[in-house]
Design a protein around this motif. Structure first.
Motif, PDB file in Angstrom:
ATOM      1  N   GLU A  18      -2.776  -2.080   1.599  1.00 42.29           N
ATOM      2  CA  GLU A  18      -3.451  -2.674   0.618  1.00 42.29           C
ATOM      3  C   GLU A  18      -2.327  -3.499  -0.375  1.00 42.29           C
ATOM      4  OE1 GLU A  18      -3.971   0.251   1.389  1.00 42.29           O
ATOM      5  OE2 GLU A  18      -6.037   0.338   1.499  1.00 42.29           O
ATOM      6  N   LYS A  22      -2.573  -9.836   2.450  1.00 44.46           N
ATOM      7  CA  LYS A  22      -3.293 -10.391   3.781  1.00 44.46           C
ATOM      8  C   LYS A  22      -4.337 -11.395   3.174  1.00 44.46           C
ATOM      9  CE  LYS A  22      -5.414  -6.466   4.920  1.00 44.46           C
ATOM     10  NZ  LYS A  22      -6.877  -6.613   4.355  1.00 44.46           N
ATOM     11  N   GLU A  45     -13.554  -6.227   7.832  1.00 43.74           N
ATOM     12  CA  GLU A  45     -13.752  -4.866   7.930  1.00 43.74           C
ATOM     13  C   GLU A  45     -13.427  -3.700   7.089  1.00 43.74           C
ATOM     14  OE1 GLU A  45     -13.584  -2.690  11.267  1.00 43.74           O
ATOM     15  OE2 GLU A  45     -14.227  -4.189  12.788  1.00 43.74           O
ATOM     16  N   PRO A  46     -14.458  -2.637   6.699  1.00 46.58           N
ATOM     17  CA  PRO A  46     -15.521  -2.561   7.193  1.00 46.58           C
ATOM     18  C   PRO A  46     -16.399  -3.823   6.576  1.00 46.58           C
ATOM     19  CG  PRO A  46     -14.964  -1.186   5.490  1.00 46.58           C
ATOM     20  CD  PRO A  46     -13.583  -1.840   5.758  1.00 46.58           C
ATOM     21  N   ARG A  56     -19.924  -0.308   4.240  1.00 48.23           N
ATOM     22  CA  ARG A  56     -18.663  -0.493   3.110  1.00 48.23           C
ATOM     23  C   ARG A  56     -18.909   0.076   1.769  1.00 48.23           C
ATOM     24  NH1 ARG A  56     -14.430  -4.441   3.403  1.00 48.23           N
ATOM     25  NH2 ARG A  56     -13.543  -5.009   1.065  1.00 48.23           N
ATOM     26  N   GLN A  60     -16.709   2.723   0.230  1.00 49.14           N
ATOM     27  CA  GLN A  60     -15.563   2.386  -0.965  1.00 49.14           C
ATOM     28  C   GLN A  60     -16.046   2.705  -2.340  1.00 49.14           C
ATOM     29  OE1 GLN A  60     -14.569  -1.619  -0.337  1.00 49.14           O
ATOM     30  NE2 GLN A  60     -12.881  -1.243   1.177  1.00 49.14           N
ATOM     31  N   PHE A  77     -16.520   4.043   9.711  1.00 47.58           N
ATOM     32  CA  PHE A  77     -15.743   2.728  10.039  1.00 47.58           C
ATOM     33  C   PHE A  77     -16.029   2.260  11.651  1.00 47.58           C
ATOM     34  CE2 PHE A  77     -12.580   3.986   6.597  1.00 47.58           C
ATOM     35  CZ  PHE A  77     -12.652   2.964   5.797  1.00 47.58           C
ATOM     36  N   ARG A  81     -17.736  -1.025  12.829  1.00 45.52           N
ATOM     37  CA  ARG A  81     -17.129  -1.860  13.961  1.00 45.52           C
ATOM     38  C   ARG A  81     -17.847  -2.257  15.044  1.00 45.52           C
ATOM     39  NH1 ARG A  81     -12.335   0.718  14.278  1.00 45.52           N
ATOM     40  NH2 ARG A  81     -12.065  -0.345  12.169  1.00 45.52           N
ATOM     41  N   ASP A 102     -10.309  -9.432   9.222  1.00 43.63           N
ATOM     42  CA  ASP A 102      -9.560  -8.788   8.204  1.00 43.63           C
ATOM     43  C   ASP A 102      -9.578  -7.297   8.534  1.00 43.63           C
ATOM     44  OD1 ASP A 102      -8.480  -7.793   5.743  1.00 43.63           O
ATOM     45  OD2 ASP A 102      -9.648  -9.473   4.639  1.00 43.63           O
ATOM     46  N   ARG A 103      -8.719  -6.699   9.156  1.00 43.81           N
ATOM     47  CA  ARG A 103      -8.549  -5.430   9.818  1.00 43.81           C
ATOM     48  C   ARG A 103      -9.593  -5.226  10.724  1.00 43.81           C
ATOM     49  NH1 ARG A 103      -5.757  -2.279   6.544  1.00 43.81           N
ATOM     50  NH2 ARG A 103      -5.805  -2.557   4.237  1.00 43.81           N
ATOM     51  N   THR A 108      -8.111   1.835  11.731  1.00 44.49           N
ATOM     52  CA  THR A 108      -8.641   3.431  11.904  1.00 44.49           C
ATOM     53  C   THR A 108      -7.530   4.185  12.396  1.00 44.49           C
ATOM     54  OG1 THR A 108     -10.741   2.259  12.514  1.00 44.49           O
ATOM     55  CG2 THR A 108     -10.588   4.344  13.175  1.00 44.49           C
ATOM     56  N   GLN A 112      -7.100   6.711   9.492  1.00 41.47           N
ATOM     57  CA  GLN A 112      -7.806   8.001   9.647  1.00 41.47           C
ATOM     58  C   GLN A 112      -6.863   8.986  10.773  1.00 41.47           C
ATOM     59  OE1 GLN A 112      -9.823   4.737   9.158  1.00 41.47           O
ATOM     60  NE2 GLN A 112      -9.790   5.971   7.234  1.00 41.47           N
ATOM     61  N   ILE A 163      -9.784   4.546  -1.366  1.00 47.65           N
ATOM     62  CA  ILE A 163      -8.633   4.613  -0.728  1.00 47.65           C
ATOM     63  C   ILE A 163      -7.356   3.925  -1.452  1.00 47.65           C
ATOM     64  CG2 ILE A 163      -7.652   3.704   1.600  1.00 47.65           C
ATOM     65  CD1 ILE A 163     -10.279   4.175   2.904  1.00 47.65           C
TER      66      ILE A 163
HETATM   67  P1  TMP Z   1      -9.679  -4.187   2.489  1.00 46.43           P
HETATM   68  O1  TMP Z   1      -9.931  -4.614   3.593  1.00 46.43           O
HETATM   69  O2  TMP Z   1     -10.189  -4.625   1.256  1.00 46.43           O
HETATM   70  O3  TMP Z   1      -8.142  -3.814   1.987  1.00 46.43           O
HETATM   71  O4  TMP Z   1     -10.327  -2.701   2.300  1.00 46.43           O
HETATM   72  C1  TMP Z   1     -10.492  -1.645   3.322  1.00 46.43           C
HETATM   73  C2  TMP Z   1     -10.365  -0.407   3.109  1.00 46.43           C
HETATM   74  O5  TMP Z   1     -10.604   0.464   4.085  1.00 46.43           O
HETATM   75  C3  TMP Z   1      -8.664  -0.445   2.929  1.00 46.43           C
HETATM   76  O6  TMP Z   1      -8.364   0.581   1.962  1.00 46.43           O
HETATM   77  C4  TMP Z   1      -8.362   0.200   4.217  1.00 46.43           C
HETATM   78  C5  TMP Z   1      -9.599   0.965   4.553  1.00 46.43           C
HETATM   79  N1  TMP Z   1      -9.844   1.071   6.257  1.00 46.43           N
HETATM   80  C6  TMP Z   1      -9.691   2.365   6.954  1.00 46.43           C
HETATM   81  O7  TMP Z   1      -9.380   3.468   6.061  1.00 46.43           O
HETATM   82  N2  TMP Z   1     -10.107   2.419   8.159  1.00 46.43           N
HETATM   83  C7  TMP Z   1     -10.544   1.137   8.860  1.00 46.43           C
HETATM   84  O8  TMP Z   1     -10.836   1.489   9.999  1.00 46.43           O
HETATM   85  C8  TMP Z   1     -10.760   0.063   8.228  1.00 46.43           C
HETATM   86  C9  TMP Z   1     -11.130  -0.972   8.771  1.00 46.43           C
HETATM   87  C10 TMP Z   1     -10.162   0.048   6.840  1.00 46.43           C
END
Ligand code: TMP
Length: 215
Positions: A18, A22, A45-46, A56, A60, A77, A81, A102-103, A108, A112, A163
């Motif tokens: 974060e 990005k 994602e998510p 999501r 969150q 997560f 996906r 975007d992720r 993961t 995780q 997170i």
């Molecule tokens: P963001 O994409 O807006 O930064 O928020 C997604 C949040 O979720 C970010 O804190 C990272 C977290 N995340 C995981 O912990 N595992 C995952 O697999 C994904 C895709 C995101």
């Protein structure tokens, strides 16, 4: 991990902690790709599907998420996906689109697996099941020191999610986790120094991409 599925489009994922910039980089790249005539789709994602957006919210912001175990977090997560891969990503790639994620799976592995400490073998197996062979051709990790990233997040003034509210030590684990992922898969995962100006970071990304594919 299964081999990448060949298709007419291109699959690029952005990763990073974060506060690494990005969203700005995704916007700049999208604009430039569109100017060069590519059909571009950005998915996050998510989320990214109706099912994924509900997941999501649960992950969150929902109050019931506060007692979530790391195992549940991992599976949610992965569920988001599995849905986006089949509902959105594969059809878009088949249609020739340039898909920016975007992720994706590396989040993961890092959040995780490495940061939360779940067994990496399980994380790998669940990731592989969720993506079913749909692996990005290129993954860009925006790397920034964790103190700066943590400060940036805390200076936004908005309410932080579950997170984002983690201590700086968690951000450091995330940073180290991404560096580890890049070392393990250097042909797919590239580190970009995100501490430069947004324009300079964008140029570095563009140069890397155009060295790999013709645009
Ligand atoms: P963001 O994409 O807006 O930064 O928020 C997604 C949040 O979720 C970010 O804190 C990272 C977290 N995340 C995981 O912990 N595992 C995952 O697999 C994904 C895709 C995101």
């Amino acid at each position: 991990m299964p081999a990448t599925t060949p298709s007419p489009g291109f699959l690029l994922s952005f990763e990073g902690s974060e506060g690494c910039g990005k969203s700005t980089q995704i916007r700049l790249l999208r604009e430039r790709l569109e100017k060069s005539g590519r059909k571009v789709e950005v998915l996050r994602e998510p989320g990214g599907t109706e099912i994924g957006e509900s997941i999501r919210h649960l992950l969150q912001h929902a109050k019931e998420g506060h007692c979530m175990t790391p195992e549940t977090e991992l599976l949610l997560f992965a569920a988001s996906r599995a849905q986006i891969v089949r509902e959105k990503i594969r059809p878009l790639l088949e249609s020739g689109a340039f898909v920016i994620l975007d992720r994706f799976l590396d989040s993961t592995t890092v959040y995780q697996g490495i940061a939360r400490g779940l067994p990496l073998e399980s994380v790998r197996a669940i990731n592989a099941f969720a993506i079913g062979g749909t692996l990005p051709q290129l993954t860009l990790v925006l790397d920034m020191d964790s103190a700066t990233a943590w400060q940036r997040i805390h200076q936004t003034g908005r309410e932080l999610d579950r997170i984002e509210s983690q201590p700086q030590s968690f951000f450091e684990k995330v940073r180290q986790g991404y560096l580890e992922v890049a070392r393990a898969d250097p042909s797919r995962v590239k580190i970009i120094d995100a501490s430069a100006t947004p324009e300079a970071v964008h140029e570095a990304i563009w140069n890397l991409l155009t060295a790999q594919i013709s645009l």
